[in-house]
Design an enzyme around this catalytic site. Structure first.
Site, mmCIF file in Angstrom:
data_model
loop_
_atom_site.group_PDB
_atom_site.id
_atom_site.type_symbol
_atom_site.label_atom_id
_atom_site.label_comp_id
_atom_site.label_asym_id
_atom_site.label_seq_id
_atom_site.Cartn_x
_atom_site.Cartn_y
_atom_site.Cartn_z
ATOM 1 N N GLN A 95 0.804 -1.212 0.000
ATOM 2 C CA GLN A 95 0.000 0.000 0.000
ATOM 3 C C GLN A 95 0.839 1.265 0.000
ATOM 4 O OE1 GLN A 95 -1.493 0.547 4.446
ATOM 5 N NE2 GLN A 95 -1.648 -1.612 3.823
ATOM 6 N N HIS A 97 0.238 5.710 0.995
ATOM 7 C CA HIS A 97 -0.640 6.736 1.562
ATOM 8 C C HIS A 97 -0.420 8.068 0.850
ATOM 9 C CE1 HIS A 97 -1.470 3.748 4.488
ATOM 10 N NE2 HIS A 97 -0.348 3.895 5.171
ATOM 11 N N GLU A 122 2.878 7.759 9.140
ATOM 12 C CA GLU A 122 2.804 6.839 10.273
ATOM 13 C C GLU A 122 4.186 6.459 10.768
ATOM 14 O OE1 GLU A 122 0.441 3.861 8.278
ATOM 15 O OE2 GLU A 122 2.165 2.520 8.065
ATOM 16 N N HIS A 240 4.705 0.265 0.972
ATOM 17 C CA HIS A 240 5.138 -0.544 2.103
ATOM 18 C C HIS A 240 4.193 -1.713 2.321
ATOM 19 C CE1 HIS A 240 2.403 2.494 3.781
ATOM 20 N NE2 HIS A 240 2.100 1.618 4.732
ATOM 21 N N ARG A 259 -4.126 0.687 -2.353
ATOM 22 C CA ARG A 259 -3.494 -0.630 -2.348
ATOM 23 C C ARG A 259 -2.944 -0.994 -3.719
ATOM 24 N NH1 ARG A 259 -7.812 -0.568 1.041
ATOM 25 N NH2 ARG A 259 -7.354 -1.213 3.194
#
Length: 380
Positions: A95, A97, A122, A240, A259
């Site tokens: 995926q 972001h 994150e 990642h 994804r």
């Protein structure tokens, strides 16, 4: 202060033991994540005035008091971070972001990929050895690793990588025109004869996703293994895939995910490729006096162990999670009407507390280990 009850996500890649053991329970099935925060999809719950409510509603009723005026103004009256326990027994989806601008624009135009108008940087901090793939390898290295398989249909992928076109190589795999199962079978046959960890991981992924060319991800991406206490920060555009391990994770309060594979969920190839950054890499974050400080304003993460008690005087909304032993969380007070209303609370493994900004000075200590999430105040 308010003791929290936190929702658990039962995604199939989760562990049947990690979160359950920490919280003193028996799991009925895989448990992947425990969410601690105020994301509207799964907010933490607490008790106020004898009635159960959500942390989202508590913050909405008094943004300045719960968040502090600076945080409330900077983040529109919402808690800007989401803390998680993440237990990975099977690989997650591959995926990416979005950044803040992409997330806001996608949400505004009604794109279903963007359930939130915010980005999702994150940071993951390992509780056990934790392994993941993150960031692309140098294109020439990936070309060599895939060429070593001698799978003729992959020649266009090798050629694109040889030309330095990582996105083009990824597009070729994601839009594979022929039999995907046949391709993966050929890859597995070839990878099984190469005795190296990256090729073994290819075959491991292929057993679960026999029709997904993204099983080649270990040859395209860098592998990272974190020892307990080590942390990795992932910004926008970094592809990642977490592989295994148990960790504490903190992120901006968003659930935006694009994804690329290793999943049964929707894949939007064009949007994924548009936001993927072929040169972006994760960053290993070294603790500074127990604090993991990322380059974003939404959060930082503190690890507080015996002998390293923390005293924090700045007004900030904090969530404290105990992961080992007994942790004492005390405040100077401030009548918030919360479950503990100042004073001190003892946390045992798996227990957590929300400390609003209005509680004033906070002390965290004891003979246990705790993680404390809060906004990165110097960047708010």
């Amino acid at each position: 202060m308010d003791l929290l009850t936190n929702p658990i996500k039962d995604y199939p890649w989760g562990s049947r033991t990690a979160i359950a053991a920490l919280t003193g329970r028996t799991a009925a099935g895989p448990e992947a994540e425990m969410w601690l925060g105020a994301h509207p999809a799964a907010p933490s719950r607490l008790t106020r005035d004898g009635a159960e409510t959500t942390l989202t509603d508590v913050i909405a009723a008094d943004p300045a008091g719960t968040l502090g005026e600076t945080v409330a103004e900077r983040f529109g009256g919402r808690l800007p971070y989401l803390l998680k326990l993440i237990a990975v027994e099977r690989p997650l989806s591959l995926q990416v972001h979005p950044d803040a601008e992409q997330a806001a624009a996608g949400h505004a135009r009604g794109d279903a990929n963007y359930t939130d108008p915010w980005h999702k940087p994150e940071l993951v901090c390992a509780l056990t050895p934790f392994t993941g793939l993150a960031g692309f390898r140098p294109a020439e290295q990936s070309a060599m690793l895939i060429d070593r398989l001698h799978v003729e249909p992959l020649r266009p992928v090798v050629q694109a990588l040889g030309d330095g076109d990582v996105i083009g190589a990824l597009r070729t795999l994601l839009e594979w025109p022929g039999s995907r199962r046949k391709l993966v079978e050929s890859v597995v046959w070839a990878a099984s004869s190469v005795h190296a960890p990256d090729y073994a991981l290819v075959t491991r992924l292929a057993r679960r996703y026999p029709e997904d060319p993204a099983v080649l991800a270990p040859l395209l991406m860098r592998r990272h293994t974190l020892a307990p206490g080590e942390a990795l920060f992932l910004g926008a555009g970094v592809p990642h895939c977490y592989l295994d391990g148990f960790a504490v994770e903190v992120m901006a309060c968003s659930d935006n995910v694009l994804r690329a594979g290793l999943t049964g969920k929707h894949i939007d190839v064009e949007e994924l490729l548009r936001i993927t950054d072929p040169v972006a890499q994760p960053v290993v974050v070294e603790p500074d006096d127990g604090a993991y400080v990322p380059p974003v304003p939404e959060f930082l993460l503190r690890r507080i162990a015996p002998g390293a008690a923390g005293v924090f005087v700045d007004a900030a909304p904090r969530i404290v999670l105990c992961v080992e032993g007994v942790v004492n969380v005390g405040t100077t007070g401030g009548a918030t009407g919360g479950a503990t209303g100042g004073g001190e609370v003892k946390l045992r493994p798996g227990e957590s507390v929300f400390v609003p900004a209005s509680e004033g000075r906070v002390h965290i200590g004891g003979d246990g280990v705790a993680f404390c999430a809060e906004p990165h105040m110097s960047l708010t």
